[in-house]
Design a protein around this motif. Structure first.
Motif, PDB file in Angstrom:
ATOM      1  N   ARG A  83     -12.619  -3.155  -1.305  1.00 50.21           N
ATOM      2  CA  ARG A  83     -12.015  -2.090  -2.111  1.00 50.21           C
ATOM      3  C   ARG A  83     -13.103  -1.234  -2.774  1.00 50.21           C
ATOM      4  NH1 ARG A  83      -7.196  -0.592  -4.413  1.00 50.21           N
ATOM      5  NH2 ARG A  83      -7.384   0.489  -6.407  1.00 50.21           N
ATOM      6  N   ASN A  99      -5.738   2.415   0.051  1.00 48.99           N
ATOM      7  CA  ASN A  99      -4.462   3.091   0.311  1.00 48.99           C
ATOM      8  C   ASN A  99      -3.762   3.588  -0.948  1.00 48.99           C
ATOM      9  OD1 ASN A  99      -5.025   2.498   2.926  1.00 48.99           O
ATOM     10  ND2 ASN A  99      -3.332   1.056   3.230  1.00 48.99           N
ATOM     11  N   ASP A 100      -3.762   2.802  -2.023  1.00 53.91           N
ATOM     12  CA  ASP A 100      -3.044   3.225  -3.229  1.00 53.91           C
ATOM     13  C   ASP A 100      -3.702   4.462  -3.830  1.00 53.91           C
ATOM     14  OD1 ASP A 100      -5.220   1.377  -3.864  1.00 53.91           O
ATOM     15  OD2 ASP A 100      -4.539   1.486  -5.940  1.00 53.91           O
ATOM     16  N   GLN A 101      -5.028   4.503  -3.836  1.00 54.55           N
ATOM     17  CA  GLN A 101      -5.718   5.666  -4.401  1.00 54.55           C
ATOM     18  C   GLN A 101      -5.636   6.858  -3.438  1.00 54.55           C
ATOM     19  OE1 GLN A 101      -9.605   4.100  -5.723  1.00 54.55           O
ATOM     20  NE2 GLN A 101      -8.705   3.878  -7.773  1.00 54.55           N
ATOM     21  N   ARG A 102      -5.637   6.586  -2.148  1.00 53.43           N
ATOM     22  CA  ARG A 102      -5.422   7.656  -1.166  1.00 53.43           C
ATOM     23  C   ARG A 102      -4.090   8.356  -1.436  1.00 53.43           C
ATOM     24  NH1 ARG A 102      -3.487   5.249   4.223  1.00 53.43           N
ATOM     25  NH2 ARG A 102      -1.670   5.090   2.840  1.00 53.43           N
ATOM     26  N   ASP A 103      -3.031   7.543  -1.603  1.00 56.06           N
ATOM     27  CA  ASP A 103      -1.698   8.118  -1.830  1.00 56.06           C
ATOM     28  C   ASP A 103      -1.632   8.848  -3.177  1.00 56.06           C
ATOM     29  OD1 ASP A 103      -1.035   7.016   0.574  1.00 56.06           O
ATOM     30  OD2 ASP A 103       0.061   5.309  -0.270  1.00 56.06           O
ATOM     31  N   HIS A 104      -2.284   8.288  -4.190  1.00 54.22           N
ATOM     32  CA  HIS A 104      -2.256   8.905  -5.524  1.00 54.22           C
ATOM     33  C   HIS A 104      -2.980  10.253  -5.515  1.00 54.22           C
ATOM     34  CE1 HIS A 104      -2.138   9.272  -9.830  1.00 54.22           C
ATOM     35  NE2 HIS A 104      -3.453   9.272  -9.913  1.00 54.22           N
ATOM     36  N   GLU A 123     -10.429   1.168 -13.170  1.00 55.08           N
ATOM     37  CA  GLU A 123      -9.812  -0.173 -13.034  1.00 55.08           C
ATOM     38  C   GLU A 123     -10.829  -1.307 -13.227  1.00 55.08           C
ATOM     39  OE1 GLU A 123      -8.614   0.783  -9.014  1.00 55.08           O
ATOM     40  OE2 GLU A 123      -9.841  -0.826  -8.203  1.00 55.08           O
TER      41      GLU A 123
END
Lengths: 221, 221
Positions: A23, A127-132, B71
């Motif tokens: 990550r 992926n979560d930061q990409r989407d955000h 984070e």
């Protein structure tokens, strides 16, 4: 250079140490990749030096303006979200290049080029930061919220200040008139009546001084 | 140029239109004055181009890093406050200049020079924003909160990435060893154990590659 369109380019030249958690590695690769924003040059001339501005400096200036001018927003805004938007709003230009506000030919396929760039760039992130990040950028582009409208107002007001301070700047682009400037800048009024009033005064004063031609002064190119 | 030490320099060369409200005029003058941050150059070389980084680009990069790395903070942090701190943390260098981290002579009077610069620069703002910006900057300098410690960690980690990516960069400054780098960067550990672990790995890997001399390899200058 990797042939995969989704792969980073600059970050690929800086291998991370063995054992870096997956990550964190992706986050660091993104941070390295976006160093290229410092090498995307805009049309606007600086006030403090005789050269054009780059996207990273421009983005920083918008963040500073947001801190000072948020009080003029006509709708309630989450300042933290505006700050995130202005920090990332030009990242797609790393792959898509800067499109000059008054270049209508380049503007035609700008949206498509920038969407492809966003797909490629944000894919470096977890992926979560990409989407955000993608959601924030889409919201900004579509002016789909009070925060997006305010961020866009900062993005349009800042080069106006540079042009006014430079007694013309890109206002002197052949074919551009005060009516063009007013039209392109009117989105400021969607975020703040007071800042739009100020912006109109800058444009009018610029036209009074001859720093931008008046629309009625001659034929439009 | 005005002789008053409290007066703006660049902003004074861009008179605002008649009728601009006093509060907005001071905010706009500040926004114009700080264009000079784009002309304060650091020692660190960019990754994306063959030139040194300026303070505005650097400050933008810290804001982007804050969005991605918040984070990892070991204490709860208000991300919005960290963003404000990193955006304004280097503004004093407009009048005080950049002080190189490994220049111990220049560091001696750095605090005094920067405090005088802060007095002068923030005085351009309306009083409430002057006090707010000054308080944020003092808090950052003193590392007096979790937000300040995290902002400082970003400020130390970012040039580490540039040096690592450049296979040396300012690590090659005569007299600097891996022990100096570790000592100067240890404040990262006050904000995040994970980022400090990663930073130590970068420095160790750099020393393994010969990009920074080991402390035991020879006498210290």
């Amino acid at each position: 250079m990797p042939s995969d369109d989704q792969a980073p380019t600059l970050a690929a030249s800086v291998p991370q140490p063995d054992g870096t958690p997956e990550r964190l590695r992706r986050q660091i690769e993104f941070i390295i990749e976006v160093d290229q924003l410092k090498n995307v040059f805009r049309q606007s001339p600086l006030l403090a030096a005789d050269r054009r501005e780059n996207d990273a400096e421009h983005s920083w200036h918008l963040a500073l303006m947001t801190l000072l001018l948020a009080e003029y927003a006509d709708e309630p805004i989450d300042r933290s979200k505006v700050l995130a938007m202005v920090v990332l709003h030009d990242l797609v230009e790393i792959y898509a290049g800067d499109t000059f506000l008054y270049d209508t030919a380049a503007s035609a396929d700008q949206e498509e080029r920038e969407r492809a760039a966003a797909d490629r760039l944000f894919a470096i992130l977890p992926n979560d930061q990409r989407d955000h990040f993608r959601a924030l950028w889409d919201e900004f582009e579509e002016r789909a919220s009070a925060e997006a409208r305010f961020a866009k107002a900062m993005d349009r007001l800042q080069p106006l200040l540079l042009n006014y301070g430079n007694r013309g700047g890109t206002w002197r682009t052949p074919g551009v008139t005060d009516a063009d400037v007013l039209a392109r800048k009117s989105v400021i009024g969607d975020a703040s009546a007071e800042l739009w009033s100020y912006a109109r005064t800058l444009i009018r004063t610029g036209a009074d001084h001859g720093w931008v031609p008046r629309a009625e002064a001659g034929p439009r190119s």
